[in-house]
Design a protein around this motif. Sequence first.
Motif, PDB file in Angstrom:
ATOM      1  N   ASP A  31       0.835  -0.095   3.997  1.00 27.76           N
ATOM      2  CA  ASP A  31       1.989  -0.218   4.883  1.00 27.76           C
ATOM      3  C   ASP A  31       2.205  -1.653   5.374  1.00 27.76           C
ATOM      4  O   ASP A  31       3.009  -1.890   6.273  1.00 27.76           O
ATOM      5  CB  ASP A  31       1.858   0.738   6.076  1.00 27.76           C
ATOM      6  CG  ASP A  31       0.625   0.451   6.922  1.00 27.76           C
ATOM      7  OD1 ASP A  31      -0.172  -0.424   6.520  1.00 27.76           O
ATOM      8  OD2 ASP A  31       0.467   1.104   7.975  1.00 27.76           O
ATOM      9  N   LYS A  32       1.492  -2.619   4.773  1.00 27.33           N
ATOM     10  CA  LYS A  32       1.676  -4.029   5.145  1.00 27.33           C
ATOM     11  C   LYS A  32       2.056  -4.886   3.930  1.00 27.33           C
ATOM     12  O   LYS A  32       1.859  -6.109   3.940  1.00 27.33           O
ATOM     13  CB  LYS A  32       0.386  -4.580   5.759  1.00 27.33           C
ATOM     14  CG  LYS A  32      -0.042  -3.881   7.042  1.00 27.33           C
ATOM     15  CD  LYS A  32       0.933  -4.152   8.177  1.00 27.33           C
ATOM     16  CE  LYS A  32       0.445  -3.521   9.481  1.00 27.33           C
ATOM     17  NZ  LYS A  32       1.393  -3.749  10.599  1.00 27.33           N
ATOM     18  N   LEU A  33       2.602  -4.260   2.902  1.00 27.06           N
ATOM     19  CA  LEU A  33       2.918  -5.014   1.689  1.00 27.06           C
ATOM     20  C   LEU A  33       3.976  -6.079   1.925  1.00 27.06           C
ATOM     21  O   LEU A  33       4.026  -7.078   1.196  1.00 27.06           O
ATOM     22  CB  LEU A  33       3.390  -4.050   0.586  1.00 27.06           C
ATOM     23  CG  LEU A  33       2.318  -3.103   0.025  1.00 27.06           C
ATOM     24  CD1 LEU A  33       2.916  -2.193  -1.023  1.00 27.06           C
ATOM     25  CD2 LEU A  33       1.155  -3.893  -0.545  1.00 27.06           C
ATOM     26  N   ASP A  34       4.822  -5.892   2.944  1.00 27.95           N
ATOM     27  CA  ASP A  34       5.850  -6.896   3.228  1.00 27.95           C
ATOM     28  C   ASP A  34       5.257  -8.154   3.863  1.00 27.95           C
ATOM     29  O   ASP A  34       5.930  -9.180   3.960  1.00 27.95           O
ATOM     30  CB  ASP A  34       6.932  -6.311   4.132  1.00 27.95           C
ATOM     31  CG  ASP A  34       6.383  -5.835   5.474  1.00 27.95           C
ATOM     32  OD1 ASP A  34       5.225  -5.372   5.497  1.00 27.95           O
ATOM     33  OD2 ASP A  34       7.108  -5.945   6.477  1.00 27.95           O
ATOM     34  N   LYS A  35       3.978  -8.101   4.252  1.00 27.62           N
ATOM     35  CA  LYS A  35       3.316  -9.261   4.859  1.00 27.62           C
ATOM     36  C   LYS A  35       2.036  -9.623   4.101  1.00 27.62           C
ATOM     37  O   LYS A  35       1.120 -10.223   4.654  1.00 27.62           O
ATOM     38  CB  LYS A  35       2.977  -8.956   6.321  1.00 27.62           C
ATOM     39  CG  LYS A  35       4.204  -8.655   7.184  1.00 27.62           C
ATOM     40  CD  LYS A  35       3.801  -8.298   8.602  1.00 27.62           C
ATOM     41  CE  LYS A  35       5.034  -7.984   9.454  1.00 27.62           C
ATOM     42  NZ  LYS A  35       4.679  -7.591  10.839  1.00 27.62           N
ATOM     43  N   ILE A  36       2.004  -9.277   2.833  1.00 28.98           N
ATOM     44  CA  ILE A  36       0.775  -9.431   2.073  1.00 28.98           C
ATOM     45  C   ILE A  36       0.342 -10.897   1.997  1.00 28.98           C
ATOM     46  O   ILE A  36       1.159 -11.802   1.801  1.00 28.98           O
ATOM     47  CB  ILE A  36       0.948  -8.838   0.657  1.00 28.98           C
ATOM     48  CG1 ILE A  36      -0.406  -8.719  -0.037  1.00 28.98           C
ATOM     49  CG2 ILE A  36       1.926  -9.657  -0.189  1.00 28.98           C
ATOM     50  CD1 ILE A  36      -0.365  -7.879  -1.297  1.00 28.98           C
ATOM     51  N   SER A  37      -0.937 -11.125   2.192  1.00 28.67           N
ATOM     52  CA  SER A  37      -1.525 -12.457   2.093  1.00 28.67           C
ATOM     53  C   SER A  37      -2.994 -12.279   1.718  1.00 28.67           C
ATOM     54  O   SER A  37      -3.817 -11.916   2.561  1.00 28.67           O
ATOM     55  CB  SER A  37      -1.394 -13.214   3.421  1.00 28.67           C
ATOM     56  OG  SER A  37      -2.015 -14.475   3.348  1.00 28.67           O
ATOM     57  N   LEU A  38      -3.302 -12.504   0.453  1.00 29.00           N
ATOM     58  CA  LEU A  38      -4.630 -12.204  -0.058  1.00 29.00           C
ATOM     59  C   LEU A  38      -5.293 -13.444  -0.642  1.00 29.00           C
ATOM     60  O   LEU A  38      -4.631 -14.312  -1.223  1.00 29.00           O
ATOM     61  CB  LEU A  38      -4.551 -11.133  -1.160  1.00 29.00           C
ATOM     62  CG  LEU A  38      -4.025  -9.759  -0.740  1.00 29.00           C
ATOM     63  CD1 LEU A  38      -3.877  -8.867  -1.955  1.00 29.00           C
ATOM     64  CD2 LEU A  38      -4.971  -9.122   0.273  1.00 29.00           C
ATOM     65  N   SER A  39      -6.589 -13.522  -0.514  1.00 30.47           N
ATOM     66  CA  SER A  39      -7.374 -14.595  -1.111  1.00 30.47           C
ATOM     67  C   SER A  39      -8.690 -14.011  -1.591  1.00 30.47           C
ATOM     68  O   SER A  39      -9.320 -13.211  -0.886  1.00 30.47           O
ATOM     69  CB  SER A  39      -7.637 -15.711  -0.093  1.00 30.47           C
ATOM     70  OG  SER A  39      -8.447 -16.722  -0.642  1.00 30.47           O
ATOM     71  N   PHE A  40      -9.105 -14.396  -2.803  1.00 34.78           N
ATOM     72  CA  PHE A  40     -10.327 -13.855  -3.377  1.00 34.78           C
ATOM     73  C   PHE A  40     -11.255 -14.996  -3.792  1.00 34.78           C
ATOM     74  O   PHE A  40     -10.807 -15.973  -4.392  1.00 34.78           O
ATOM     75  CB  PHE A  40     -10.015 -12.986  -4.603  1.00 34.78           C
ATOM     76  CG  PHE A  40      -9.138 -11.803  -4.287  1.00 34.78           C
ATOM     77  CD1 PHE A  40      -9.674 -10.633  -3.791  1.00 34.78           C
ATOM     78  CD2 PHE A  40      -7.765 -11.873  -4.490  1.00 34.78           C
ATOM     79  CE1 PHE A  40      -8.871  -9.546  -3.498  1.00 34.78           C
ATOM     80  CE2 PHE A  40      -6.953 -10.795  -4.211  1.00 34.78           C
ATOM     81  CZ  PHE A  40      -7.504  -9.622  -3.702  1.00 34.78           C
TER      82      PHE A  40
END
Length: 327
Positions: A31-40
């Motif tokens: 439910d937060k895909l509109d604010k997605i911010s990922l780092s791996f």
Amino acid sequence: MPAPLLIAGSVATDHLMTFTGGKFADSIVADKLDKISLSFLVDDLEIRRGGVAANIAYGLGKLGLAPILVAAVGEDFADYRSWLVRHGVNCDHVHVSETRHTARFVCTTDPTMAQIASFYPGAMSEARQIEIEPIVKAVGEPSYVLIGADDPEGMLRHTDECRQRGYRFIADPSQQLAFGDGDLIRKLVDGAAILFSNEYEADLITSKTGWSADEVLDRVGYQVTTLGADGVRITGNGIETITVPACQGVKAVEPTGVGDAFRSAFLAAITWGLSLERAAQVGCTLAAYVVETVGTQEYHFTNQSFLTRLEGSYGDDAAAEVRPFLA
């Protein structure tokens, strides 16, 4: 000296990373895909040389020819240029962008084989600025100009120029077939001396152009269709269909670049003046080395090992005909 081969198309590098710390899906909040911010934090990085024109030119160089690379790259091309030159590729006529980097594919893979990837076309979009005639004036009348997957406008410009100036051209649109419409594909194929495709791409050509398979053959010299593990088929008006099986004893590891290697060796063989059947056999032999290797330009062979492998799959006569060109 045989007439030069001009190889036009993409040049790119692949930056391949591996993430082993879990699944990408575990880091995604639905439910937060509109604010997605990922780092791996990745565990491994491989940088591989690629691009269809560079792959084909590299293979030709490995077989002793001196292909002319026709492509648009960035100023970061220096190391890649040195690699290609060391392997017999003429890079004197590569267009170097003043503002863009060389095309780049960046991909991260997790343990489930899920991927997050981006492709940056970069300097490839400047291929449309390249004119073939000045290159021909410098290197001589070409035997063929191969026009591989690249900036679509660049592909059209090269194809139109070949028609206008009477250069024999080879249509090899490959990856662009999935994105191009019928009008683009018709313009890229019509009048080609040779049309390269795999089986799926051959179906795309007919479905998107509206031409039947026979109508495609009416518009080209002949069509070379690679069949994966089943080898290759050559068809054309006025020639008997030729089917050549794949090289024997192949231990497949990674298929990327196999089609480019086949094209390299096929073109080398017809440049040497060998028959279409023999050219397909030589193509399948080089392709075997690539499918057994990770990376499109990481394969190795000696002239003798190549001849031995060719002989093992296609007989003594095949090796005897090719041997003088690999001496």
